[in-house]
Scaffold this active site. Structure first.
Site, PDB file in Angstrom:
ATOM      1  NE  ARG A  33      -2.042  61.241 -35.391  1.00 35.37           N
ATOM      2  CZ  ARG A  33      -3.321  60.836 -35.743  1.00 35.37           C
ATOM      3  NH1 ARG A  33      -3.660  59.740 -35.224  1.00 35.37           N
ATOM      4  NH2 ARG A  33      -4.214  61.902 -36.186  1.00 35.37           N
ATOM      5  CE  LYS A  82      20.621  63.799 -40.596  1.00 37.33           C
ATOM      6  NZ  LYS A  82      21.775  64.602 -41.390  1.00 37.33           N
ATOM      7  CD  GLU A  94      27.962  59.429 -47.919  1.00 36.08           C
ATOM      8  OE1 GLU A  94      28.642  59.950 -46.902  1.00 36.08           O
ATOM      9  OE2 GLU A  94      27.033  60.211 -48.569  1.00 36.08           O
ATOM     10  CE  LYS A 150      24.327  57.993 -40.160  1.00 28.47           C
ATOM     11  NZ  LYS A 150      23.716  58.107 -41.583  1.00 28.47           N
ATOM     12  CD  GLU A 210      22.712  67.269 -39.283  1.00 30.79           C
ATOM     13  OE1 GLU A 210      22.453  66.264 -39.450  1.00 30.79           O
ATOM     14  OE2 GLU A 210      22.707  68.387 -40.014  1.00 30.79           O
ATOM     15  NE  ARG A 250      22.388  61.909 -38.225  1.00 33.99           N
ATOM     16  CZ  ARG A 250      21.234  61.229 -38.047  1.00 33.99           C
ATOM     17  NH1 ARG A 250      20.554  60.899 -37.040  1.00 33.99           N
ATOM     18  NH2 ARG A 250      21.155  60.395 -39.233  1.00 33.99           N
ATOM     19  CG  ASN A 302      25.425  66.543 -43.503  1.00 38.67           C
ATOM     20  OD1 ASN A 302      25.158  65.315 -44.085  1.00 38.67           O
ATOM     21  ND2 ASN A 302      24.718  66.791 -42.574  1.00 38.67           N
ATOM     22  CG  HIS A 326      26.745  65.300 -47.642  1.00 40.38           C
ATOM     23  ND1 HIS A 326      27.838  64.710 -47.277  1.00 40.38           N
ATOM     24  CD2 HIS A 326      25.899  64.242 -47.530  1.00 40.38           C
ATOM     25  CE1 HIS A 326      27.849  63.478 -47.362  1.00 40.38           C
ATOM     26  NE2 HIS A 326      26.663  63.034 -47.334  1.00 40.38           N
ATOM     27  CG  HIS A 344      22.881  68.028 -50.566  1.00 41.67           C
ATOM     28  ND1 HIS A 344      22.466  68.030 -49.212  1.00 41.67           N
ATOM     29  CD2 HIS A 344      23.065  66.653 -50.623  1.00 41.67           C
ATOM     30  CE1 HIS A 344      22.414  66.901 -48.944  1.00 41.67           C
ATOM     31  NE2 HIS A 344      22.482  65.995 -49.561  1.00 41.67           N
ATOM     32  CG  HIS A 399      24.072  61.055 -52.175  1.00 38.95           C
ATOM     33  ND1 HIS A 399      23.771  62.480 -51.753  1.00 38.95           N
ATOM     34  CD2 HIS A 399      24.590  60.533 -50.934  1.00 38.95           C
ATOM     35  CE1 HIS A 399      24.028  62.527 -50.579  1.00 38.95           C
ATOM     36  NE2 HIS A 399      24.751  61.558 -50.093  1.00 38.95           N
TER      37      HIS A 399
HETATM   38  P1  NAD Z   1      20.112  54.068 -54.849  1.00 41.68           P
HETATM   39  O1  NAD Z   1      19.096  53.810 -53.667  1.00 41.68           O
HETATM   40  O2  NAD Z   1      19.430  55.017 -56.010  1.00 41.68           O
HETATM   41  O3  NAD Z   1      20.620  52.931 -55.241  1.00 41.68           O
HETATM   42  C1  NAD Z   1      21.611  52.953 -56.209  1.00 41.68           C
HETATM   43  C2  NAD Z   1      21.184  52.094 -57.682  1.00 41.68           C
HETATM   44  O4  NAD Z   1      21.698  50.763 -57.327  1.00 41.68           O
HETATM   45  C3  NAD Z   1      19.818  51.907 -57.855  1.00 41.68           C
HETATM   46  O5  NAD Z   1      19.666  52.188 -59.187  1.00 41.68           O
HETATM   47  C4  NAD Z   1      19.306  50.632 -57.362  1.00 41.68           C
HETATM   48  O6  NAD Z   1      18.197  50.263 -57.771  1.00 41.68           O
HETATM   49  C5  NAD Z   1      20.567  50.090 -57.495  1.00 41.68           C
HETATM   50  N1  NAD Z   1      20.805  48.862 -56.416  1.00 41.68           N
HETATM   51  C6  NAD Z   1      20.461  48.915 -55.179  1.00 41.68           C
HETATM   52  N2  NAD Z   1      20.910  47.621 -54.798  1.00 41.68           N
HETATM   53  C7  NAD Z   1      21.388  46.977 -55.565  1.00 41.68           C
HETATM   54  C8  NAD Z   1      21.941  45.709 -55.891  1.00 41.68           C
HETATM   55  N3  NAD Z   1      22.065  44.819 -54.365  1.00 41.68           N
HETATM   56  N4  NAD Z   1      22.169  45.106 -56.711  1.00 41.68           N
HETATM   57  C9  NAD Z   1      22.121  45.988 -57.797  1.00 41.68           C
HETATM   58  N5  NAD Z   1      21.501  47.122 -57.998  1.00 41.68           N
HETATM   59  C10 NAD Z   1      21.290  47.667 -56.964  1.00 41.68           C
HETATM   60  O7  NAD Z   1      21.440  55.072 -54.234  1.00 41.68           O
HETATM   61  P2  NAD Z   1      22.109  55.245 -52.824  1.00 41.68           P
HETATM   62  O8  NAD Z   1      23.476  55.493 -53.349  1.00 41.68           O
HETATM   63  O9  NAD Z   1      22.230  53.884 -52.145  1.00 41.68           O
HETATM   64  O10 NAD Z   1      21.573  55.943 -52.025  1.00 41.68           O
HETATM   65  C11 NAD Z   1      21.530  57.517 -52.533  1.00 41.68           C
HETATM   66  C12 NAD Z   1      20.309  58.053 -51.321  1.00 41.68           C
HETATM   67  O11 NAD Z   1      20.654  57.874 -50.235  1.00 41.68           O
HETATM   68  C13 NAD Z   1      20.312  59.502 -51.707  1.00 41.68           C
HETATM   69  O12 NAD Z   1      18.840  59.965 -51.877  1.00 41.68           O
HETATM   70  C14 NAD Z   1      20.706  60.251 -50.596  1.00 41.68           C
HETATM   71  O13 NAD Z   1      19.884  61.403 -50.244  1.00 41.68           O
HETATM   72  C15 NAD Z   1      20.202  59.066 -49.453  1.00 41.68           C
HETATM   73  N6  NAD Z   1      21.042  59.437 -48.342  1.00 41.68           N
HETATM   74  C16 NAD Z   1      20.620  59.229 -46.946  1.00 41.68           C
HETATM   75  C17 NAD Z   1      21.287  59.264 -45.905  1.00 41.68           C
HETATM   76  C18 NAD Z   1      20.642  59.223 -44.405  1.00 41.68           C
HETATM   77  O14 NAD Z   1      21.204  59.401 -43.569  1.00 41.68           O
HETATM   78  N7  NAD Z   1      19.089  59.064 -44.719  1.00 41.68           N
HETATM   79  C19 NAD Z   1      22.640  59.134 -45.905  1.00 41.68           C
HETATM   80  C20 NAD Z   1      23.128  59.241 -47.126  1.00 41.68           C
HETATM   81  C21 NAD Z   1      22.334  59.225 -48.484  1.00 41.68           C
HETATM   82  N1  GLY Z   2      24.192  60.999 -43.643  1.00 46.57           N
HETATM   83  C1  GLY Z   2      24.288  62.001 -42.630  1.00 46.57           C
HETATM   84  C2  GLY Z   2      23.637  61.568 -41.537  1.00 46.57           C
HETATM   85  O1  GLY Z   2      23.136  60.576 -41.405  1.00 46.57           O
HETATM   86  O2  GLY Z   2      23.655  62.771 -40.590  1.00 46.57           O
END
Ligand code: NAD
Ligand code: GLY
Length: 367
Positions: A118, A140, A182, A224, A234, A238, A242, A245, A249, A262
């Site tokens: 939890r 998120k 972003e 942010k 949101e 907030r 997006n 997005h 998406h 992404h």
């Molecule tokens: P990712 O986590 O897939 O990382 C991209 C690639 O880089 C992967 O292959 C990873 O293994 C590699 N990598 C990571 N760090 C590295 C480093 N320092 N050196 C070499 N390789 C490295 O992708 P991302 O772009 O970081 O994140 C995308 C994800 O984030 C999506 O799932 C998206 O939905 C999510 N997201 C979430 C929010 C949120 O607010 N929670 C906001 C935006 C995106």
């Molecule tokens: N990436 C959108 C949010 O965090 O709200």
């Protein structure tokens, strides 16, 4: 080293930005309550940074949880493997989960932290530009469903975000560009002067100039933190984070998770949001072209995938989290630097946006 604060009352936390921070044990230990730590990472990041992070956690009982890399693994099965590892090593409620990796690892580790017994403590150590400027901040967390991106999850804030800018030196160039989508987003939605700064510095950012990167990350995280501090769940502003997005998406889901990154999908989606804003008479063709040129200079796609028809977008967009009471809401631009979330647009404008030809925008010379 620079520190910002996300102000959320008793759930407030610091964002620390600087080079080689994962070697600074004290930056971690001040946020760890018990003796048990689980580091959730993946099989790409683990060989690069896991041992160094473990050295900074000497004195703790550390369980590494190494996930398969990739958006395609952001699902129940992988989440379950985190719980399996925590239970097998008898982690109790005082445990701290550290996410070491990009947004995929951060979102899944955060969801695991939100639901394990939890809720346990959670620290974000983001290692991609995208996760450093966006996903690690704001709480998120979640996983994908085959029918929609990030459809299962929870709001759950970390205890701290530790951004080691030196980890970007190992990041593939394509991933760096995805993060820039972003970064540019913040300029478009709430900080027009930042767009000018980005136009001057985009080449230095792509060349991994540490000073430029630190400044871009600081400005992005500050934007942010401001937005999340005003609207954590949101219910209003907030949603402007997006921009691009909803279209993006749809691209990610339609192409198959991981085919378009992404940030790449967000870039093409942002171009579509700009197109719609122009068709509504809110921004000029010159403003639209300015933003598209910056995205292109950042190495990002500015044309939606050729295999997607308007009906494909509409089908995927119908399950967007911004759909309320069956009405699609979109983030659009009133001007560069000011976003709105609205469902108040003629259906024909959306349809003409989805059917528009984007090739001429992409071909215009960069400014
Ligand atoms: P990712 O986590 O897939 O990382 C991209 C690639 O880089 C992967 O292959 C990873 O293994 C590699 N990598 C990571 N760090 C590295 C480093 N320092 N050196 C070499 N390789 C490295 O992708 P991302 O772009 O970081 O994140 C995308 C994800 O984030 C999506 O799932 C998206 O939905 C999510 N997201 C979430 C929010 C949120 O607010 N929670 C906001 C935006 C995106
Ligand atoms: N990436 C959108 C949010 O965090 O709200």
């Amino acid at each position: 080293m620079q520190t910002l604060q996300v102000d959320l009352g008793e759930r407030s936390y610091p964002i620390t930005i600087g080079a080689q921070l994962i070697d600074q044990a004290e930056l971690l230990s001040r946020h760890i309550r018990g003796k048990q730590v689980a580091i959730v990472t993946n099989d790409t990041v683990a060989p690069l940074y896991l041992e160094r992070l473990k050295r900074s956690l000497a004195g703790y009982s550390v369980t590494p949880v190494v996930l398969p890399d990739g958006e395609a693994h952001k699902n129940w099965e992988t989440l379950q493997s985190i719980f399996d590892a925590l239970l097998a090593a008898r982690h109790d409620r005082n445990t701290t989960i550290i996410a070491l990796g990009g947004g995929v690892v951060g979102d899944m580790a955060g969801f695991a932290a939100a639901s394990y017994q939890r809720g346990v403590s959670f620290i974000q150590v983001p290692t991609t530009l995208l996760s450093q400027v966006d996903s690690s901040v704001g709480g998120k967390t979640g996983i994908n469903h085959p029918l929609g991106k990030n459809m299962i999850g929870a709001f759950y804030q970390p205890q701290a975000v530790l951004i080691d800018t030196a980890t970007l030196t190992t990041l593939p160039a394509r991933e760096l560009s995805a993060g820039l989508a972003e970064v540019i987003k913040y300029g478009l939605i709430c900080d027009e002067p930042f767009l000018g700064w980005l136009e001057d510095n985009v080449d230095s950012l792509r060349a991994l100039d540490q000073q430029a990167l630190t400044e871009a990350i600081r400005r992005s995280c500050a934007a942010k933190a401001r937005v999340v501090g005003a609207d954590e769940r949101e219910s209003g502003i907030r949603a402007t984070l997006n921009l691009g997005h909803t279209f993006g998406h749809a691209i990610e889901t339609h192409q198959g998770y991981g085919v378009w990154l992404h940030g790449e999908a967000v870039s093409a989606g942002t171009v579509m949001a700009l197109e719609m804003s122009r068709r509504l008479g809110w921004i000029s063709a010159a403003e639209q072209q300015r933003a598209v040129s910056l995205l292109a200079r950042a190495g990002l796609p500015v044309v939606p995938p050729a295999n997607m028809r308007a009906e494909d977008f509409l089908e995927h967009m119908a399950v967007d989290k911004k759909v309320l009471d069956g009405r699609l809401r979109l983030v659009l631009l009133k001007r560069l630097g000011e976003a709105v979330v609205t469902s108040d647009f003629p259906r024909e404008v959306l349809e003409s946006t989805l059917n528009a030809n984007y090739d001429s925008l992409a071909q215009a010379p960069s400014t």
